[in-house]
Scaffold this motif. Structure first.
Motif, PDB file in Angstrom:
ATOM      1  N   LEU A   1       0.831  -1.208   0.000  1.00 16.07           N
ATOM      2  CA  LEU A   1       0.000   0.000   0.000  1.00 16.07           C
ATOM      3  C   LEU A   1       0.866   1.259   0.000  1.00 16.07           C
TER       4      LEU A   1
ATOM      5  N   GLY B   1      -9.318   5.277   1.856  1.00 15.60           N
ATOM      6  CA  GLY B   1      -9.351   3.815   1.736  1.00 15.60           C
ATOM      7  C   GLY B   1      -8.067   3.152   2.181  1.00 15.60           C
ATOM      8  N   PRO B   2      -6.905   3.538   1.602  1.00 13.90           N
ATOM      9  CA  PRO B   2      -5.632   2.950   2.062  1.00 13.90           C
ATOM     10  C   PRO B   2      -5.358   3.221   3.535  1.00 13.90           C
TER      11      PRO B   2
ATOM     12  N   ALA C   1      -7.409   0.827   5.525  1.00 14.03           N
ATOM     13  CA  ALA C   1      -6.886  -0.537   5.347  1.00 14.03           C
ATOM     14  C   ALA C   1      -5.622  -0.749   6.180  1.00 14.03           C
TER      15      ALA C   1
ATOM     16  N   LEU D   1      -5.292  -3.415   9.182  1.00 11.70           N
ATOM     17  CA  LEU D   1      -4.296  -4.485   9.061  1.00 11.70           C
ATOM     18  C   LEU D   1      -3.331  -4.480  10.242  1.00 11.70           C
TER      19      LEU D   1
END
Length: 356
Positions: free
Chosen positions: A15, A316-317, A320, A324
């Motif tokens: 990412l 979004g990233p 994420a 994570l």
């Protein structure tokens, strides 16, 4: 447990790499510079005071031309003892530019009314777009909102993965996951706190509204319209008014004063036409000079994707990465309670002093 940590670090590094590649591949440095150039060029025209003045100037022009055609020309024709069409033909003979202008006014003014109306309607959207990412930061900073988190995530993801494999302890990878979580959370909070979702939607509306204006054809039409109005105004003052004064056997100053008194909207318009047309001419020439700049700014992130997608490419990233790294940390710390991080956990112990 360790396997999930490895997967999380790999994904975080990927990412991060994507956040580095995206702005460079999309050409954001040049495109965001184009946005700054465009907003710098047109910011004075979109202030509340400038918009109000443009509204007033356009009203002056419209009222002058309406009174000229509906009252002034018929009134002057009556004074001269000739039909109104004959007077208009006479004006067109003595000043062809005036005849051309009178003929084209019904199509020219709606176009200028539309341009001024678009600027009026989009002033709020322009000011929101001008505040991307914040009121104190230029639009070129947008590139670094992707690059900096991307570099940090690539480093902590790859570094944490490396130390996870070569190190005997998980401290470094744990720190890397924690840093990634902070960066991810910062991306989410920063995107929401700066209001760029609403700002990019406003920017999208503005670009959509002005696309027909910032074209070669749109500029040429506006330029030609102003040229027609400008020549008509000069012809009225230097040819038509002296000719009408001579026809009515009056001195030009006397006729001009009577005209302004009897038809005040025409008098006011003639007095202010030079300033008003100069102002609109500067605006139109500014449009013509920035067609390519507008095209670059309008292509963020690319020609086929609207600019309103940009905040989501951070949000979004960021979400994420936060999820994570957060899940990896939870698994890691909860797994330690049962000794699962110990590579010898579960192996049978040899009795003390037992023979090998």
């Amino acid at each position: 447990m360790r396997a999930y940590r490895h997967v999380a670090l790999v994904l975080i590094a990927l990412l991060g790499a994507a956040l580095i590649i995206f702005p460079l591949a999309a050409g954001l440095p040049k495109k965001t510079q184009a946005v700054d150039d465009l907003t710098n060029a047109f910011r004075p025209a979109f202030t509340p005071q400038a918009i109000e003045q443009s509204r007033t100037d356009l009203k002056t022009m419209n009222e002058m031309l309406e009174q000229l055609q509906a009252e002034t020309l018929p009134g002057l024709a009556q004074q001269a003892g000739i039909p109104t069409p004959s007077l208009i033909n006479l004006m067109g003979t003595t000043a062809p530019e005036v005849g051309k202008g009178l003929k084209e006014i019904p199509t020219i003014m709606p176009r200028f009314n539309k341009l001024a109306g678009t600027m009026d309607a989009q002033a709020g959207n322009f000011r929101q777009a001008d505040d991307i990412p914040t009121a104190d930061a230029p639009n070129t900073a947008v590139t670094y909102l992707y690059l900096i988190p991307g570099i940090v995530l690539l480093v902590v993801g790859a570094g944490g993965l490396l130390f996870s494999f070569v190190g005997s302890r998980a401290v470094v990878s744990t720190v890397c996951l924690a840093l990634a979580a902070v960066v991810g959370l910062g991306m989410v909070v920063g995107t929401l706190a700066t209001g760029v979702i609403g700002k990019t939607k406003a920017s999208e509306k503005m670009f959509t509204a002005f696309r027909p204006t910032f074209t070669d054809a749109g500029y040429k039409q506006a330029h030609d319209d102003l040229d027609t109005l400008g020549k008509m105004a000069v012809g009225m003052k230097t040819k038509s008014i002296p000719s009408m004064a001579a026809l009515l056997r009056k001195p030009v100053p006397q006729f001009t004063a009577e005209l302004a008194t009897q038809y005040p909207k025409v008098g006011k318009g003639l007095a202010e036409t030079d300033r008003i047309l100069a102002k609109f001419n500067a605006l139109v020439e500014n449009i013509g000079a920035n067609i390519d700049t507008f095209d670059k700014a309008d292509s963020i992130p690319n020609k086929d994707t609207e600019v309103s997608v940009m905040p989501w490419l951070l949000l979004g990233p960021g979400a994420a990465v936060f999820l994570l790294s957060g899940v990896a940390l939870v698994i890691q710390f909860t797994g330690r309670g049962n000794g699962s991080t110990d590579p010898n956990a579960g192996a049978p112990r040899q009795p003390s002093g037992a023979a090998v």
